[in-house]
Design an enzyme around this catalytic site. Structure first.
Site, short mmCIF file in Angstrom:
data_model
loop_
_atom_site.label_atom_id
_atom_site.label_comp_id
_atom_site.label_asym_id
_atom_site.label_seq_id
_atom_site.Cartn_x
_atom_site.Cartn_y
_atom_site.Cartn_z
N SER A 143 -11.77 27.74 -40.94
CA SER A 143 -11.19 26.46 -41.81
C SER A 143 -10.32 27.36 -42.74
O SER A 143 -10.35 28.63 -43.05
CB SER A 143 -12.13 25.93 -43.04
N TYR A 157 -20.31 25.57 -47.11
CA TYR A 157 -19.36 25.05 -46.04
C TYR A 157 -18.33 26.50 -46.06
O TYR A 157 -18.15 27.08 -45.06
CB TYR A 157 -18.46 24.08 -46.53
P1 NAD Z 1 -15.41 15.12 -37.41
O1 NAD Z 1 -16.72 14.71 -38.69
O2 NAD Z 1 -14.42 13.88 -37.57
O3 NAD Z 1 -16.30 15.45 -36.42
C1 NAD Z 1 -17.35 16.34 -35.91
C2 NAD Z 1 -18.03 16.01 -34.80
O4 NAD Z 1 -19.14 17.06 -34.82
C3 NAD Z 1 -18.81 14.54 -34.84
O5 NAD Z 1 -18.36 14.03 -33.66
C4 NAD Z 1 -20.13 14.96 -35.18
O6 NAD Z 1 -21.04 13.95 -34.49
C5 NAD Z 1 -20.32 16.42 -34.55
N1 NAD Z 1 -21.44 17.12 -34.89
C6 NAD Z 1 -21.75 17.21 -36.33
N2 NAD Z 1 -22.85 18.04 -36.20
C7 NAD Z 1 -23.18 18.25 -35.12
C8 NAD Z 1 -24.43 19.11 -34.34
N3 NAD Z 1 -25.39 19.53 -35.20
N4 NAD Z 1 -24.17 19.18 -33.08
C9 NAD Z 1 -23.31 18.90 -32.32
N5 NAD Z 1 -22.36 18.05 -32.65
C10 NAD Z 1 -22.28 17.97 -34.12
O7 NAD Z 1 -14.96 16.57 -38.15
P2 NAD Z 1 -13.44 17.26 -37.70
O8 NAD Z 1 -12.73 17.12 -38.98
O9 NAD Z 1 -13.00 16.85 -36.54
O10 NAD Z 1 -14.24 18.77 -38.04
C11 NAD Z 1 -14.28 19.50 -36.77
C12 NAD Z 1 -14.44 21.05 -37.18
O11 NAD Z 1 -13.19 21.41 -38.05
C13 NAD Z 1 -15.52 21.38 -37.96
O12 NAD Z 1 -16.10 22.65 -37.71
C14 NAD Z 1 -15.05 21.51 -39.38
O13 NAD Z 1 -15.55 22.17 -40.48
C15 NAD Z 1 -13.77 21.73 -39.20
N6 NAD Z 1 -12.57 21.47 -40.00
C16 NAD Z 1 -12.19 20.31 -40.52
C17 NAD Z 1 -11.24 20.22 -41.59
C18 NAD Z 1 -10.83 19.13 -42.00
O14 NAD Z 1 -10.15 18.70 -43.14
N7 NAD Z 1 -11.39 17.57 -41.13
C19 NAD Z 1 -10.53 21.22 -41.84
C20 NAD Z 1 -10.99 22.69 -41.71
C21 NAD Z 1 -11.78 22.76 -40.74
#
Ligand code: NAD
Length: 257
Positions: A143, A157
């Site tokens: 991130s 986080y």
């Molecule tokens: P999201 O919540 O839309 O999707 C995450 C998915 O991961 C969901 O389908 C959930 O069911 C699954 N999940 C959660 N816990 C789990 C587990 N223990 N085992 C298996 N699956 C699991 O989130 P996103 O925004 O698509 O995030 C994806 C990645 O990107 C994450 O690692 C997040 O930290 C990172 N990220 C997101 C952002 C943002 O702004 N959304 C920014 C930087 C990084």
């Protein structure tokens, strides 16, 4: 097609970045293992891929559980016979994550178990199969907060994503001569459920947007395109990077009005 004959495993494939990447990878010719803790969401991704003629299969796995991670990799081998692209993307941002004083140990432990150990377990079980398959590309979702302190405190986080960056770098070096590339993908703030739940008021959203030169949240699809580059052979000389896809947030000192 940019991923013809590739076998890809994507964790967190039921929503957000993971889902968009599964759809894009399948469109580009990959055979996709969609993995998620959420059966309904993961299966829905597979159904969507199949509707457009793509090839995908779902396996339920909680990435914080080593047995599940082993099972998900075994499933890839049984279903498609190998593995070339491993996208360790599943992650959480806990709503009770705060500063050092307010964050409960249980919130810290859960965040580390999913965001850090989940990546470690994915690599632990995925790398042997990638080796057996002749090499490949690992992408770990970090991130932008691993690069900059966040305006809204989320200590567990942020720390977890710093660990993902460090782990990705070291793995890249360890496996550089084995035809396995390892890169971190560092998204900026995105309009996905994960962040919108955390920034749950207009005030919190605007507080974040003030720092984004482009003045908007990113889209999950924009991360999928970055993952496509890192997963494909087009990035054959790219390893150990911290690929920032963040609307310019880390480049800015003062953002335009
Ligand atoms: P999201 O919540 O839309 O999707 C995450 C998915 O991961 C969901 O389908 C959930 O069911 C699954 N999940 C959660 N816990 C789990 C587990 N223990 N085992 C298996 N699956 C699991 O989130 P996103 O925004 O698509 O995030 C994806 C990645 O990107 C994450 O690692 C997040 O930290 C990172 N990220 C997101 C952002 C943002 O702004 N959304 C920014 C930087 C990084």
């Amino acid at each position: 097609m940019r991923l013809k004959d590739k076998i890809a495993l994507i964790t967190g494939g039921g929503n957000g970045i993971g889902k968009e990447t599964c759809l894009l990878f399948a469109k580009e010719g990959a055979k996709v293992i969609v993995s998620d803790i959420d059966k309904k969401a993961g299966r829905a991704t597979v159904t969507e891929i199949k509707k457009t003629g793509g090839d995908a299969a779902f396996v339920r796995a909680d990435v914080s559980n080593p047995k599940h991670c082993k099972k998900m990799v075994d499933f890839a081998e049984k279903t498609y016979g190998g593995l070339h692209i491993l996208f360790n993307n599943a992650g959480i941002m806990h709503s009770d994550d705060g500063d050092a004083e307010s964050t409960a140990e249980s919130v810290w432990d859960l965040t580390m178990a999913i965001n850090v150990k989940g990546v470690f377990f994915g690599c632990k079980y995925g790398i042997p199969l990638i080796k057996k398959s002749g090499g490949g590309s690992i992408i770990n979702t970090a991130s932008f907060v691993a690069h900059l302190g966040a305006a809204t405190s989320q200590l567990a986080y942020t720390s977890s994503k710093g660990a993902v960056l460090a782990m990705s770098r070291e793995l890249a070096i360890i496996h550089a001569r084995e035809n396995i590339r390892v890169n971190a993908l560092s998204p900026g703030p995105l309009r996905t459920e994960l962040l919108m739940k955390f920034l749950n008021t207009d005030e919190k959203k605007n507080r974040r947007l003030v720092h984004v030169p482009m003045g908007r949240f990113g889209e999950a699809k924009e991360m999928a395109y970055a993952a496509l580059y890192l997963g494909s052979d087009e990035s054959s000389y790219t390893t150990g990077t911290e690929f920032l896809v963040d609307g310019g947030i880390t480049a800015a000192y003062v953002t335009p009005e």
